[in-house]
Design a protein around this motif. Structure first.
Motif, short mmCIF file in Angstrom:
data_model
loop_
_atom_site.label_atom_id
_atom_site.label_comp_id
_atom_site.label_asym_id
_atom_site.label_seq_id
_atom_site.Cartn_x
_atom_site.Cartn_y
_atom_site.Cartn_z
N ILE A 105 -14.58 0.76 1.80
CA ILE A 105 -14.32 0.31 3.17
C ILE A 105 -14.45 -1.20 3.26
O ILE A 105 -13.63 -1.87 3.90
CB ILE A 105 -15.27 1.03 4.15
CG1 ILE A 105 -14.94 2.52 4.19
CG2 ILE A 105 -15.19 0.41 5.53
CD1 ILE A 105 -15.97 3.36 4.91
N ALA A 106 -15.45 -1.77 2.59
CA ALA A 106 -15.62 -3.22 2.59
C ALA A 106 -14.43 -3.90 1.90
O ALA A 106 -13.93 -4.92 2.39
CB ALA A 106 -16.92 -3.59 1.89
N GLU B 260 -11.36 -2.82 1.66
CA GLU B 260 -10.17 -2.72 2.52
C GLU B 260 -10.25 -3.70 3.67
O GLU B 260 -9.27 -4.35 4.01
CB GLU B 260 -10.03 -1.29 3.03
CG GLU B 260 -8.67 -0.97 3.62
CD GLU B 260 -8.54 -1.47 5.05
OE1 GLU B 260 -7.41 -1.83 5.42
OE2 GLU B 260 -9.53 -1.52 5.76
N SER B 261 -11.43 -3.84 4.26
CA SER B 261 -11.54 -4.74 5.41
C SER B 261 -11.47 -6.20 4.98
O SER B 261 -10.96 -7.04 5.72
CB SER B 261 -12.82 -4.46 6.19
OG SER B 261 -13.94 -4.75 5.40
N GLN B 262 -11.97 -6.53 3.78
CA GLN B 262 -11.94 -7.91 3.30
C GLN B 262 -10.54 -8.33 2.88
O GLN B 262 -10.12 -9.46 3.13
CB GLN B 262 -12.90 -8.09 2.14
CG GLN B 262 -14.34 -8.06 2.55
CD GLN B 262 -15.28 -8.10 1.36
OE1 GLN B 262 -14.85 -8.04 0.20
NE2 GLN B 262 -16.58 -8.16 1.63
N THR B 263 -9.82 -7.43 2.23
CA THR B 263 -8.50 -7.80 1.73
C THR B 263 -7.41 -7.59 2.77
O THR B 263 -6.36 -8.22 2.69
CB THR B 263 -8.14 -6.98 0.47
OG1 THR B 263 -8.13 -5.60 0.80
CG2 THR B 263 -9.12 -7.24 -0.65
N GLY B 264 -7.64 -6.68 3.72
CA GLY B 264 -6.62 -6.40 4.72
C GLY B 264 -5.45 -5.60 4.18
O GLY B 264 -4.41 -5.50 4.81
N GLN C 73 -3.41 -2.15 2.74
CA GLN C 73 -3.24 -0.81 3.26
C GLN C 73 -4.11 0.15 2.47
O GLN C 73 -4.46 -0.09 1.32
CB GLN C 73 -1.78 -0.38 3.16
CG GLN C 73 -0.85 -1.22 4.01
CD GLN C 73 0.60 -0.81 3.81
OE1 GLN C 73 0.93 -0.06 2.91
NE2 GLN C 73 1.44 -1.33 4.67
N TRP C 74 -4.47 1.28 3.11
CA TRP C 74 -5.32 2.26 2.45
C TRP C 74 -4.66 2.82 1.20
O TRP C 74 -5.35 3.14 0.23
CB TRP C 74 -5.64 3.41 3.42
CG TRP C 74 -6.64 3.01 4.44
CD1 TRP C 74 -6.41 2.76 5.75
CD2 TRP C 74 -8.04 2.81 4.25
NE1 TRP C 74 -7.56 2.42 6.39
CE2 TRP C 74 -8.59 2.45 5.49
CE3 TRP C 74 -8.88 2.91 3.15
CZ2 TRP C 74 -9.93 2.18 5.66
CZ3 TRP C 74 -10.22 2.65 3.32
CH2 TRP C 74 -10.74 2.29 4.56
N TYR D 247 -10.69 7.06 3.78
CA TYR D 247 -10.18 6.87 5.13
C TYR D 247 -10.76 7.92 6.09
O TYR D 247 -11.19 7.59 7.19
CB TYR D 247 -8.66 6.94 5.14
CG TYR D 247 -8.05 6.81 6.51
CD1 TYR D 247 -7.92 5.57 7.11
CD2 TYR D 247 -7.61 7.93 7.20
CE1 TYR D 247 -7.36 5.45 8.37
CE2 TYR D 247 -7.06 7.82 8.46
CZ TYR D 247 -6.93 6.58 9.05
OH TYR D 247 -6.39 6.47 10.29
N LEU E 295 -14.31 7.15 6.99
CA LEU E 295 -14.40 6.05 7.94
C LEU E 295 -14.12 6.54 9.35
O LEU E 295 -14.77 6.11 10.32
CB LEU E 295 -13.40 4.95 7.57
CG LEU E 295 -13.30 3.77 8.54
CD1 LEU E 295 -14.63 3.01 8.58
CD2 LEU E 295 -12.17 2.86 8.15
#
Length: 61
Positions: A32-33, A35-39, A41-42, A56, A59
């Motif tokens: 999750i970290a 994905e949020s740092q790189t922006g 797609q899942w 996903y 989350l």
């Protein structure tokens, strides 16, 4: 009023188990970290974090 035997047969069968064991919490948090740092797609989540759908869904719970 008595019930027919068919209802008791249906209840005696066990439903198939769905899902599985939760994977390691640290891997999910790291995914999750990431994905949020790189922006990104899942779908483009690296394999080392496991299946992207599982991460996903955790989350969104």
């Amino acid at each position: 009023m008595t019930r027919s035997g068919s209802g008791s047969r249906r209840c005696s069968r066990t439903a198939p188990k769905r899902g599985g064991r939760w994977r390691d919490h640290r891997r999910v948090i790291d995914a999750i970290a990431f994905e949020s740092q790189t922006g990104s797609q899942w779908v483009h989540l690296p394999e080392k974090y496991g299946n992207w759908r599982g991460v996903y869904n955790r989350l969104r719970m």
